[in-house]
Design an enzyme around this catalytic site. Sequence first.
Site, PDB file in Angstrom:
ATOM      1  N   SER A 114      -6.262 -68.210 -23.063  1.00 14.65           N
ATOM      2  CA  SER A 114      -5.465 -67.087 -22.588  1.00 14.65           C
ATOM      3  C   SER A 114      -5.958 -65.754 -23.135  1.00 14.65           C
ATOM      4  O   SER A 114      -5.492 -64.696 -22.711  1.00 14.65           O
ATOM      5  CB  SER A 114      -3.988 -67.277 -22.965  1.00 14.65           C
ATOM      6  OG  SER A 114      -3.835 -67.337 -24.384  1.00 14.65           O
ATOM      7  N   GLY A 115      -6.900 -65.781 -24.084  1.00 12.99           N
ATOM      8  CA  GLY A 115      -7.427 -64.560 -24.664  1.00 12.99           C
ATOM      9  C   GLY A 115      -8.534 -63.947 -23.826  1.00 12.99           C
ATOM     10  O   GLY A 115      -8.950 -64.503 -22.805  1.00 12.99           O
TER      11      GLY A 115
ATOM     12  N   TYR B  87     -10.953 -63.233 -42.918  1.00  8.04           N
ATOM     13  CA  TYR B  87     -11.511 -63.435 -41.584  1.00  8.04           C
ATOM     14  C   TYR B  87     -13.008 -63.704 -41.666  1.00  8.04           C
ATOM     15  O   TYR B  87     -13.525 -64.624 -41.012  1.00  8.04           O
ATOM     16  CB  TYR B  87     -11.229 -62.205 -40.717  1.00  8.04           C
ATOM     17  CG  TYR B  87     -11.718 -62.314 -39.296  1.00  8.04           C
ATOM     18  CD1 TYR B  87     -11.034 -63.074 -38.359  1.00  8.04           C
ATOM     19  CD2 TYR B  87     -12.866 -61.641 -38.881  1.00  8.04           C
ATOM     20  CE1 TYR B  87     -11.478 -63.170 -37.048  1.00  8.04           C
ATOM     21  CE2 TYR B  87     -13.317 -61.726 -37.575  1.00  8.04           C
ATOM     22  CZ  TYR B  87     -12.622 -62.490 -36.657  1.00  8.04           C
ATOM     23  OH  TYR B  87     -13.074 -62.582 -35.365  1.00  8.04           O
TER      24      TYR B  87
END
Length: 240
Positions: A11-12, A148
């Site tokens: 969905s990104g 990250y």
Amino acid sequence: MKKFALITGASGGIGSQTANILAEQGWNLYLHYHSNEHAMKDLLRHLDQFQGEFIPVKADLTAEGGPEELLSHIFQVDAVVFASGKPLYGLFQDIADREMDDMWNLHVKSPVRIMQGMLPKLLNSPVGSAVIVSSIWGETGAACEVLYSTVKGAQIALVKSLSKELARNGIRVNAIAPGAVNTDMMSGFSTEELAMIAEEIPMGRMAEPFEVANTIEFLLSPKASYITGQVISVNGGWYT
């Protein structure tokens, strides 16, 4: 023979563009998402134009049991694209335990567990392949994005090691390391900050999601049949 690919994070921005390109190339798709149901419905409507099977699968890959929930819906797979991801900005000393767990589960533990679960199916495929969408920061590191950078670096280590283990079985494992991409992940930056980032990039702009997706499609295609264990930088010349 039908070909099926699983795309996590479909969905990104990068995941949905990858879905469009693979569907156009005749792939059938398992489309993973977590909370963005609206974007998934939009993607499925767009994919209606292609002749294929497009199966949405909802699962929280930060949660214990999330990978198993996803795996329970997969019956045949020839390729896996790991496009799930989320950023984490802030000072190193302010990172909370819950943030550490979520980032580790989403970016490292889930790909490991999903690949373990997918391996018997990939071994039965004549074109078994996997691509992980890592990051430029997994190669270079970024201040204020230490966690990250750490999990994205771990993804690269996974690709380099797992590709060697699976090469004799004919399964290829590669990574994409995008730089700044024009997706919702950049929504936390101001217009001025985005302009400064674009100025740092030799090509003078951020990547568009389809440019990353095109590289993923190439790595899954027969044109990349002798490519494994590689990290392809899609970064406009940034930090080379």
